[in-house]
Scaffold this motif. Structure first.
Motif, PDB file in Angstrom:
ATOM      1  N   THR A 110       5.588   7.887 -14.756  1.00  0.00           N
ATOM      2  CA  THR A 110       5.446   9.214 -14.147  1.00  0.00           C
ATOM      3  C   THR A 110       5.071  10.209 -15.228  1.00  0.00           C
ATOM      4  OG1 THR A 110       7.798   9.562 -14.432  1.00  0.00           O
ATOM      5  CG2 THR A 110       7.064   8.797 -12.277  1.00  0.00           C
ATOM      6  N   ALA A 136       0.024  13.342  -7.947  1.00  0.00           N
ATOM      7  CA  ALA A 136       0.432  12.877  -6.620  1.00  0.00           C
ATOM      8  C   ALA A 136       1.336  11.667  -6.782  1.00  0.00           C
ATOM      9  CB  ALA A 136      -0.792  12.515  -5.797  1.00  0.00           C
ATOM     10  N   ASN A 137       2.562  11.773  -6.305  1.00  0.00           N
ATOM     11  CA  ASN A 137       3.476  10.635  -6.355  1.00  0.00           C
ATOM     12  C   ASN A 137       3.839  10.224  -4.943  1.00  0.00           C
ATOM     13  OD1 ASN A 137       3.744  10.483  -9.173  1.00  0.00           O
ATOM     14  ND2 ASN A 137       5.143  12.225  -9.133  1.00  0.00           N
ATOM     15  N   SER A 138       3.890   8.939  -4.725  1.00  0.00           N
ATOM     16  CA  SER A 138       4.309   8.501  -3.392  1.00  0.00           C
ATOM     17  C   SER A 138       5.081   7.199  -3.506  1.00  0.00           C
ATOM     18  CB  SER A 138       3.094   8.303  -2.501  1.00  0.00           C
ATOM     19  OG  SER A 138       2.312   7.240  -2.996  1.00  0.00           O
ATOM     20  N   ILE A 139       5.979   6.978  -2.558  1.00  0.00           N
ATOM     21  CA  ILE A 139       6.622   5.668  -2.421  1.00  0.00           C
ATOM     22  C   ILE A 139       6.426   5.256  -0.972  1.00  0.00           C
ATOM     23  CG2 ILE A 139       8.736   4.336  -2.656  1.00  0.00           C
ATOM     24  CD1 ILE A 139       9.822   6.454  -4.480  1.00  0.00           C
ATOM     25  N   CYS A 140       5.613   4.253  -0.762  1.00  0.00           N
ATOM     26  CA  CYS A 140       5.327   3.800   0.593  1.00  0.00           C
ATOM     27  C   CYS A 140       5.566   2.308   0.626  1.00  0.00           C
ATOM     28  CB  CYS A 140       3.888   4.102   0.988  1.00  0.00           C
ATOM     29  SG  CYS A 140       3.494   5.845   0.829  1.00  0.00           S
ATOM     30  N   LYS A 174       5.600   2.181  -5.380  1.00  0.00           N
ATOM     31  CA  LYS A 174       5.619   3.504  -5.995  1.00  0.00           C
ATOM     32  C   LYS A 174       4.283   3.725  -6.685  1.00  0.00           C
ATOM     33  CE  LYS A 174      10.240   2.006  -6.959  1.00  0.00           C
ATOM     34  NZ  LYS A 174       9.915   0.571  -6.907  1.00  0.00           N
ATOM     35  N   SER A 191       1.986   6.602  -8.835  1.00  0.00           N
ATOM     36  CA  SER A 191       1.791   7.945  -9.365  1.00  0.00           C
ATOM     37  C   SER A 191       0.390   8.028  -9.913  1.00  0.00           C
ATOM     38  CB  SER A 191       2.838   8.293 -10.404  1.00  0.00           C
ATOM     39  OG  SER A 191       2.867   7.298 -11.380  1.00  0.00           O
ATOM     40  N   TRP A 250      -9.176  10.616  -4.031  1.00  0.00           N
ATOM     41  CA  TRP A 250      -7.866  10.047  -3.700  1.00  0.00           C
ATOM     42  C   TRP A 250      -7.755   9.856  -2.188  1.00  0.00           C
ATOM     43  CZ3 TRP A 250      -2.999  13.322  -2.862  1.00  0.00           C
ATOM     44  CH2 TRP A 250      -1.902  12.491  -2.601  1.00  0.00           C
TER      45      TRP A 250
END
Lengths: 304, 523
Positions: free
Chosen positions: B248, B275-279, B283, B285, B320
């Motif tokens: 990160t 942009a950070n996401s956990i889907c 994870k 970034s 993105w």
């Protein structure tokens, strides 16, 4: 390798790229310049019998052989234009250095006189600035070359603008409309230019180094009482007729060379085939010599 | 027939002396380490012709990672001998104590590869009738597992319902051991643990995804049982994702007009987008960072650098939205350059459509980071430097007249440092009068080559702790390498404080230019 990212996506607007504009040359090359460097060699083919070679500088007008793909320091020593390479009598090649401040060599021999034509033979090393090129003459008769160029031009029986590369028309062309004004340029984002019409001939598909100096609405061409005219429209990019910059309405004669930015076009008119197929020798305006300019200023100061 | 070390095998004119019996006894076929008469040590598989036919059907057509290759075949009256490639250097027969030492991530990776090997064998209709531990070899350096023997392989079109489970159960056992740090308790006990939540509570198997995997491998029957290796792969992949801890970004930035009498405004701009996401436990970034130093008329330079930063962040966001993080991770260097190309075009379009207030241009240095991949684009004399393990590595090559003259041999680097004009004259920038060619947008400069294998076509492999500093020339022109290192040491914890300190340094030294610094630490 093609770019994995579509620039249209990144831009947010779509550019109309005509792939034909970046296609291969349809007239065979008469000679070539090859720079054997580390990695991929740089090969520049000469498709016309009389070419100016060098960089593009807006003040000095377009050149036929645009030096591209060189490193910064190599380009720094190339002038705009640098030299003129011509086929004298359909058989022997000559080179004339054009810039008093940057150097041209044949086989390490410095060419000193900018008014002189020096013979250039197959296999010679022609050095422009710091870049040594191997000069190769191709095995093609000049007459055969001329026929190929003629075929290309005679395929179209309407007044039209032909793209030129490396000293000869290369294939892509736009048929001009006698009844409506034709704008030549590049796609632009509608959101930034509301109310402006996109160009009729979109040159976005040209190679990067060529399209760089094409304005969005670069020039307008039209016909009035059988005479053709061109009007430069771009606020930034320049327009040239027979290598001389024009800024207002200018009449076009059959066989004229139109320069839009760094790119040359051939104005083809079927009424005069000879003018179309026999390329006129275009002389550049007098060489810009900064030392002369310097001397003139000095004289002016002294007289004052 | 039983074979022991020291025994001699002869087939026609070929003969070997057994050095060590690696597998055999209860198998249909034997695996030996043996010595040829020529003295050479080789590995041998030996078994009945029927067994050999099955081996040939399965493995001779292709190469599998983690399985020896058959190099030569010798047919005797009763038996066939294969000379196979030796196990990789450093690998030894799997020992529990060694396996427990393998870090979880490496172990899961090794089990994933073993699973795909099993899957390939099953695809060729080869069933192993269970993988025994002594058939596995381990490379303790990276945890890789190798299947060194095919002692009971059978080719069949219609395998028994338990056939896949028999081969796969060892994966579940090994996974258990790595996470629980103890030897597998046995299938019955494992089934009992998994059936009762209150019993499971006190056990060391609670790592997310692990109980599901164990349930899939413990028995061939029931709803939870894995049917084939693709189920097992999915289970392992889930554990791998849970183990992932992505890099990160901690970002700081500062920019000032400075205090030089003739600088009325700040023509520098910088910007970043993270942009950070956990889907689905995954994870991601993703970040974009850039600086731009405007050139030209007072308002025009400021405008150019602002347009550059705005356009760059917008086009990164578009990329993105359209391509997604996984794609960007694959092509980070290309995206960085594509963004710069789009910025250059935007400036040229502005210059053409609104010529009166767009006479300038701007330098541009941008950085795309996705996952552990980083790509840069660079035009002009702004800089991106990397501080890695205390070393300062410049990633960009300044496009200045000084560098051209150095290349031509007309200036030495030492002279160039004193030559203010050639230092300040830039040889490339994003101009409002003509768009930049793609070829003239640089990626990593020649200075970055010291990074060696960390730098590849896929960009720079980012490490935790890396510190990236993006600066305009007003900042790096007022401080040398040692100065930057000293500031980095004293502001290690806060990128914001470091960016401010870098800019403050230019102010303190009354630099002649605007000063900007953007600092990103990879955590």
């Amino acid at each position: 390798m093609t770019n994995p990212f579509d620039l249209d996506v990144l831009r947010g607007w779509t550019e109309k790229q005509d792939l034909e504009l970046a296609g291969p040359h349809r007239v065979p090359a008469l000679a070539s310049l090859t720079y054997a460097r580390t990695g991929e060699p740089l090969k520049i083919t000469i498709h016309g019998p009389d070419v100016y070679v060098g960089r593009f500088h807006p003040q000095h007008g377009p050149v036929d052989l645009l030096m591209e793909g060189l490193e910064d320091h190599e380009l720094y020593k190339v002038s705009a234009p640098h030299a003129r390479i011509s086929l004298g009598d359909g058989k022997d090649w000559f080179v004339r250095p054009l810039s008093p401040s940057s150097f041209t060599y044949i086989n390490d021999q410095l060419l000193t006189d900018t008014r002189e034509r020096y013979p250039l033979a197959d296999g010679d090393v022609l050095r422009l600035g710091v870049v040594p090129f191997d000069f190769k003459v191709n095995d093609i008769a000049f007459e055969a070359w001329r026929e190929r160029q003629k075929d290309l031009l005679l395929a179209v029986e309407e007044p039209s603008l032909y793209l030129m590369r490396a000293g000869a028309v290369c294939g892509p062309h736009h048929v001009l409309n006698r009844n409506a004004r034709v704008v030549v340029g590049r796609t632009f984002p509608d959101a930034l230019a509301t109310g402006q019409r996109q160009p009729n001939w979109d040159l976005s598909g040209l190679r990067d180094e060529e399209r760089k100096h094409i304005g969005l609405r670069h020039a307008e061409l039209w016909c009035e009482d059988d005479d053709w005219y061109i009007l430069p429209m771009s606020p930034r990019q320049r327009t040239y007729v027979n290598r001389i910059e024009v800024t207002g309405v200018t009449p076009l004669m059959p066989g004229d060379e139109v320069g839009l930015g760094a790119v040359l076009f051939h104005f083809h008119h079927p009424s005069n085939i000879r003018a179309s197929t026999n390329r006129r020798t275009v002389e550049l305006p007098a060489i810009l010599n900064w030392r002369e300019e310097h001397a003139r200023r000095k004289r002016a100061q002294e007289t004052r | 027939m039983s074979w022991k070390a020291g025994a001699r095998i002869e087939i026609g004119s070929s003969a070997w002396q057994i050095e060590e019996v690696l597998c055999g006894k209860d198998n249909e076929a034997w695996t030996f380490r043996a010595r040829r008469d020529s003295g050479e040590i080789v590995h041998l598989w030996m078994g009945s012709h029927a067994w050999a036919r099955d081996v040939q059907t399965v493995v001779q057509t292709s190469e599998f990672f983690g399985l020896p290759r058959v190099q030569a075949t010798f047919e005797g009256p009763d038996e066939t001998v294969f000379e196979v490639t030796a196990p990789p250097e450093g690998a030894t027969p799997l020992r529990d104590s060694e396996w427990l030492k393998i870090p979880r991530q490496k172990a899961v990776h090794a089990l994933q590869r073993l699973t795909s090997l099993l899957g390939l064998l099953h695809e060729e209709r080869g069933w192993l009738q269970g993988v025994k531990r002594r058939e596995l070899w381990l490379d303790p350096r990276d945890g890789s597992l190798f299947l060194m023997s095919l002692g009971r392989i059978q080719v069949t079109r219609k395998p028994a319902i338990e056939a896949a489970w028999r081969d796969m159960r060892v994966v579940g056992e090994l996974a258990y051991e790595v996470f629980a740090q103890e030897v597998y308790p046995g299938g019955h006990q494992m089934a009992a643990i998994l059936q009762d939540k209150s019993v499971m509570e006190g056990t060391p198997i609670l790592f997310p995804g692990l109980p599901q995997l164990l349930a899939g491998c413990v028995s061939p029957y029931g709803d939870l049982a894995y049917v084939d290796t693709s189920d097992l792969s999915e289970g392992l992949e889930q554990i791998r994702i849970e183990l992932e801890r992505p890099i990160t970004f901690v970002v700081g930035s500062a920019s000032t007009v400075g205090n030089y009498l003739f600088r009325k405004n700040n023509q520098d701009s910088c910007g970043h987008l993270v942009a950070n996401s956990i889907c689905g436990s995954r994870k991601v970034s993703l970040g974009f960072f850039c600086v731009a130093d405007g050139i030209g008329g007072i308002q025009d330079g400021e405008r150019a650098s602002r347009v550059a930063v705005e356009t760059a962040t917008q086009s990164f966001a578009r990329a993105w939205a359209h391509y997604g993080a996984e794609y960007i991770e694959k092509w980070a260097p290309e995206l960085a350059r594509a963004v710069a190309k789009v910025v250059g075009q935007r400036l040229a379009v502005e210059g053409e459509l609104r010529p009166n207030n767009n006479r300038g241009g701007t330098t541009f240095s941008g950085m795309v980071v996705c996952g552990d991949r980083l790509g840069i684009s660079h035009v002009g004399d702004s800089r991106i430097v990397l501080i890695r393990r205390g070393e300062l590595i410049q990633l960009t090559h300044d496009h200045t007249l000084a560098n051209i003259l150095i290349e031509l041999g007309e200036l030495t680097p030492a002279e160039a440092l004193k030559n203010d004009v050639s230092q300040r004259t830039i040889s490339r920038f994003l101009s409002t009068s003509a768009e930049v060619e793609y070829d003239r947008v640089d990626g990593f400069g020649i200075e970055a080559q010291v990074l060696g294998s960390a730098l590849s076509e896929r960009g720079l492999k980012v490490e935790r702790g890396d510190l990236f500093i993006l600066t305009s020339d007003g900042t790096h022109g007022e401080i040398d390498e040692e100065g930057i290192k000293a500031l980095v040491l004293s502001h290690r914890e806060s990128p914001q404080a470091l960016s401010e300190a870098l800019v403050q340094n230019a102010v303190d030294r009354m630099g002649r230019d605007n000063a900007t610094a953007l600092v990103v630490r990879m955590d």
